[in-house]
Design an enzyme around this catalytic site. Structure first.
Site, PDB file in Angstrom:
ATOM      1  N   LYS A  76     -15.047   6.225  37.307  1.00 50.56           N
ATOM      2  CA  LYS A  76     -15.889   6.477  36.134  1.00 50.56           C
ATOM      3  C   LYS A  76     -17.307   6.930  36.530  1.00 50.56           C
ATOM      4  O   LYS A  76     -17.718   6.798  37.686  1.00 50.56           O
ATOM      5  CB  LYS A  76     -15.939   5.211  35.273  1.00 50.56           C
ATOM      6  CG  LYS A  76     -14.586   4.851  34.640  1.00 50.56           C
ATOM      7  CD  LYS A  76     -14.712   3.647  33.723  1.00 50.56           C
ATOM      8  CE  LYS A  76     -13.397   3.338  33.021  1.00 50.56           C
ATOM      9  NZ  LYS A  76     -13.520   2.181  32.080  1.00 50.56           N
TER      10      LYS A  76
ATOM     11  N   TYR B 196      -9.291   8.287  24.962  1.00 45.90           N
ATOM     12  CA  TYR B 196      -9.451   6.888  24.536  1.00 45.90           C
ATOM     13  C   TYR B 196      -9.125   6.696  23.050  1.00 45.90           C
ATOM     14  O   TYR B 196      -9.596   5.734  22.426  1.00 45.90           O
ATOM     15  CB  TYR B 196     -10.870   6.397  24.838  1.00 45.90           C
ATOM     16  CG  TYR B 196     -11.054   5.891  26.257  1.00 45.90           C
ATOM     17  CD1 TYR B 196     -10.298   4.819  26.736  1.00 45.90           C
ATOM     18  CD2 TYR B 196     -11.983   6.455  27.115  1.00 45.90           C
ATOM     19  CE1 TYR B 196     -10.464   4.341  28.040  1.00 45.90           C
ATOM     20  CE2 TYR B 196     -12.154   5.979  28.422  1.00 45.90           C
ATOM     21  CZ  TYR B 196     -11.389   4.920  28.862  1.00 45.90           C
ATOM     22  OH  TYR B 196     -11.549   4.440  30.143  1.00 45.90           O
TER      23      TYR B 196
ATOM     24  N   ASN C 280     -17.601  -0.042  34.149  1.00 51.63           N
ATOM     25  CA  ASN C 280     -16.842  -0.906  35.051  1.00 51.63           C
ATOM     26  C   ASN C 280     -16.098  -0.120  36.142  1.00 51.63           C
ATOM     27  O   ASN C 280     -15.080  -0.561  36.662  1.00 51.63           O
ATOM     28  CB  ASN C 280     -15.906  -1.816  34.253  1.00 51.63           C
ATOM     29  CG  ASN C 280     -14.961  -1.033  33.358  1.00 51.63           C
ATOM     30  OD1 ASN C 280     -14.904   0.189  33.424  1.00 51.63           O
ATOM     31  ND2 ASN C 280     -14.211  -1.739  32.534  1.00 51.63           N
TER      32      ASN C 280
ATOM     33  N   HIS D  64     -10.865   3.250  35.760  1.00 55.07           N
ATOM     34  CA  HIS D  64      -9.836   3.120  34.727  1.00 55.07           C
ATOM     35  C   HIS D  64      -8.484   3.092  35.414  1.00 55.07           C
ATOM     36  O   HIS D  64      -8.286   3.769  36.425  1.00 55.07           O
ATOM     37  CB  HIS D  64      -9.875   4.323  33.769  1.00 55.07           C
ATOM     38  CG  HIS D  64      -8.620   4.460  32.956  1.00 55.07           C
ATOM     39  ND1 HIS D  64      -8.425   3.785  31.779  1.00 55.07           N
ATOM     40  CD2 HIS D  64      -7.468   5.147  33.182  1.00 55.07           C
ATOM     41  CE1 HIS D  64      -7.217   4.068  31.320  1.00 55.07           C
ATOM     42  NE2 HIS D  64      -6.618   4.896  32.154  1.00 55.07           N
TER      43      HIS D  64
ATOM     44  N   GLU E  69      -1.160   9.700  30.306  1.00 58.86           N
ATOM     45  CA  GLU E  69      -2.476   9.925  30.900  1.00 58.86           C
ATOM     46  C   GLU E  69      -2.410  10.880  32.100  1.00 58.86           C
ATOM     47  O   GLU E  69      -3.331  11.671  32.319  1.00 58.86           O
ATOM     48  CB  GLU E  69      -3.085   8.586  31.310  1.00 58.86           C
ATOM     49  CG  GLU E  69      -3.448   7.724  30.104  1.00 58.86           C
ATOM     50  CD  GLU E  69      -4.084   6.393  30.465  1.00 58.86           C
ATOM     51  OE1 GLU E  69      -4.637   5.746  29.565  1.00 58.86           O
ATOM     52  OE2 GLU E  69      -4.025   5.993  31.657  1.00 58.86           O
TER      53      GLU E  69
END
Ligand code: ATP
Ligand code: MG
Length: 140
Positions: free
Chosen positions: A11, A51, A114, A117, A128
């Site tokens: 990320k 998302y 965080n 993913h 995905e």
């Protein structure tokens, strides 16, 4: 044991801090192989589509803003039980709750930023992976 593929994303908080290599080293040390990898900057529409499952959540707009705030590195990982294994290496969603030695514990900044993913099921992984990669880009 089943050989699986899963979709991983480094990320923007992690690319900003130049952590892609350290994250990849942890994935590889755990036996996951990086079959495909690309660095890109998501558009807002792409982030919202990726998302979409979280569209009704209070954090959705912030999450999409964060995911387009810098480059991401999307990856296809392969290995034994790759989906669960990657989730274990990642650690809990909130870095404050993640176990020692996990990527999110060691690198995550906040519950939103965080660092990584990972797909959460076989169905999600297939969707995905197809979102980011075509078959000829995935080399086993
Ligand atoms: P990911 O889908 O990114 O692998 P996850 O499956 O652990 O993470 P999800 O519940 O799917 O967690 O949430 C997706 C992402 O939304 C999280 O990784 C995090 O970046 C963000 N997020 C989740 N919960 C919150 C929250 N309470 N506040 C802000 N952001 C959140
Ligand atoms: Mg998730």
């Amino acid at each position: 044991m089943t050989i699986e593929r899963t979709l991983s994303i480094v990320k923007p908080d992690a690319t900003r801090r130049n952590l892609t290599g350290q994250i990849n080293a942890r994935l590889e040390a755990a036996g996951l192989r990086i079959l495909a990898q690309k660095r890109l900057r998501l558009t807002r529409e792409q982030a919202e589509t990726f998302y979409a499952v979280h569209a009704e959540r209070s954090f959705f707009d912030d999450l999409c803003d964060f995911m387009i705030s810098g480059p991401v590195v999307a990856q296809v990982l392969e290995g034994e039980n790759a989906i669960v294994k990657n989730r274990e290496i990642m650690g809990a969603t909130n870095p404050a709750n993640a176990k020692d030695g996990t990527i999110r514990k060691d690198f995550g900044e906040t519950v939103e930023a965080n660092s990584v993913h990972g797909s959460d099921s076989a169905e999600t992984a297939a969707r995905e992976i197809a979102f980011f990669f075509s078959d000829i880009e995935i080399v086993g």
